[in-house]
Design an enzyme around this catalytic site. Structure first.
Site, mmCIF file in Angstrom:
data_model
loop_
_atom_site.group_PDB
_atom_site.id
_atom_site.type_symbol
_atom_site.label_atom_id
_atom_site.label_comp_id
_atom_site.label_asym_id
_atom_site.label_seq_id
_atom_site.Cartn_x
_atom_site.Cartn_y
_atom_site.Cartn_z
ATOM 1 N N ARG A 25 7.833 -26.145 11.955
ATOM 2 C CA ARG A 25 6.905 -26.753 10.995
ATOM 3 C C ARG A 25 6.372 -25.740 9.996
ATOM 4 N NH1 ARG A 25 3.345 -28.839 15.812
ATOM 5 N NH2 ARG A 25 4.012 -26.733 16.324
ATOM 6 N N LYS A 48 0.933 -27.863 31.047
ATOM 7 C CA LYS A 48 -0.325 -28.609 31.194
ATOM 8 C C LYS A 48 0.020 -30.020 31.671
ATOM 9 C CE LYS A 48 -1.355 -26.426 27.193
ATOM 10 N NZ LYS A 48 -1.266 -26.728 25.796
ATOM 11 N N HIS A 69 8.533 -35.401 15.117
ATOM 12 C CA HIS A 69 9.706 -35.401 16.002
ATOM 13 C C HIS A 69 10.743 -36.422 15.520
ATOM 14 C CE1 HIS A 69 6.627 -34.139 19.264
ATOM 15 N NE2 HIS A 69 7.388 -33.081 19.058
ATOM 16 N N SER A 93 1.654 -32.825 18.877
ATOM 17 C CA SER A 93 1.251 -33.778 19.924
ATOM 18 C C SER A 93 -0.145 -33.442 20.439
ATOM 19 C CB SER A 93 2.239 -33.735 21.092
ATOM 20 O OG SER A 93 3.525 -34.068 20.660
#
Ligand code: PNS
Length: 168
Positions: free
Chosen positions: A92, A43, A19, A130
């Site tokens: 990515r 979540k 990030h 993450s």
């Protein structure tokens, strides 16, 4: 010339070096980057919104061109409220593409005046997320080089605390 700006939205639970790399690349293109931290990811997040915002603010404390804000609701509504016509997202790998493409087109459907820009992080971070950082840290693995140092420390503290709560 008027100032150019882009919104960089995400959950950032926690922010990773991938990030950080995207934000730094974004600053080569835009005068200002507003990092938009989603308040209520699907979540339950490991870090509270306040903690996620604070960690990013600390990392970019010396860069006044980076602003960090929490948001909830629709991203395009937040972008409009901020007067920003550009959303920046990182790609990515090809595997990110389908989700990102869908999200970009849904956002365009909701707000045709807002454009999504994609940037590729350094290839060294193409495996980084993450989710994996949280998992590795929770299982006692090293996250060195994957997240900024202060984030690694906060992760260790958070995990220690949650283990204490579980065992009490
Ligand atoms: O880091 P993430 O979790 O991949 O980021 C996802 C995010 C925050 C960009 C996305 O969930 C989002 O924009 N949420 C806000 C709600 C919204 O606008 N939904 C419709 C867009 S498809």
């Amino acid at each position: 010339m008027p100032e150019t700006s882009a919104l960089y939205p995400g959950s950032f639970d926690p922010i990773t070096n991938g990030h950080v790399d995207i934000i730094e690349r974004g600053l080569r293109v835009f005068d200002r980057i507003v990092v938009a931290v989603l308040e209520n990811p699907k979540k339950a997040p490991l870090f509270t919104t306040k903690e996620r915002v604070r960690m990013i603010q600390d990392i970019f404390a010396s860069k006044k061109e980076v602003e960090v804000r929490a948001f909830d609701g629709l991203l395009v509504d937040f972008a409009r409220a901020r007067g920003t016509g550009v959303v920046m997202r990182g790609l990515r790998a090809i595997s990110d593409f389908e989700y990102e493409f869908q999200m970009a087109l849904m956002n365009r459907n909701l707000a045709p005046d807002i454009e999504t820009f994609f940037m590729m992080p350094n290839v060294n971070y193409s495996f980084l997320s993450s989710n994996l950082v949280r998992e590795v840290a929770a299982l006692g693995g090293s996250v060195e080089g994957l997240v900024p140092g202060p984030v690694a420390r906060k992760l260790r503290d958070k995990i220690k605390k949650s283990k204490k709560v579980q065992s009490s």
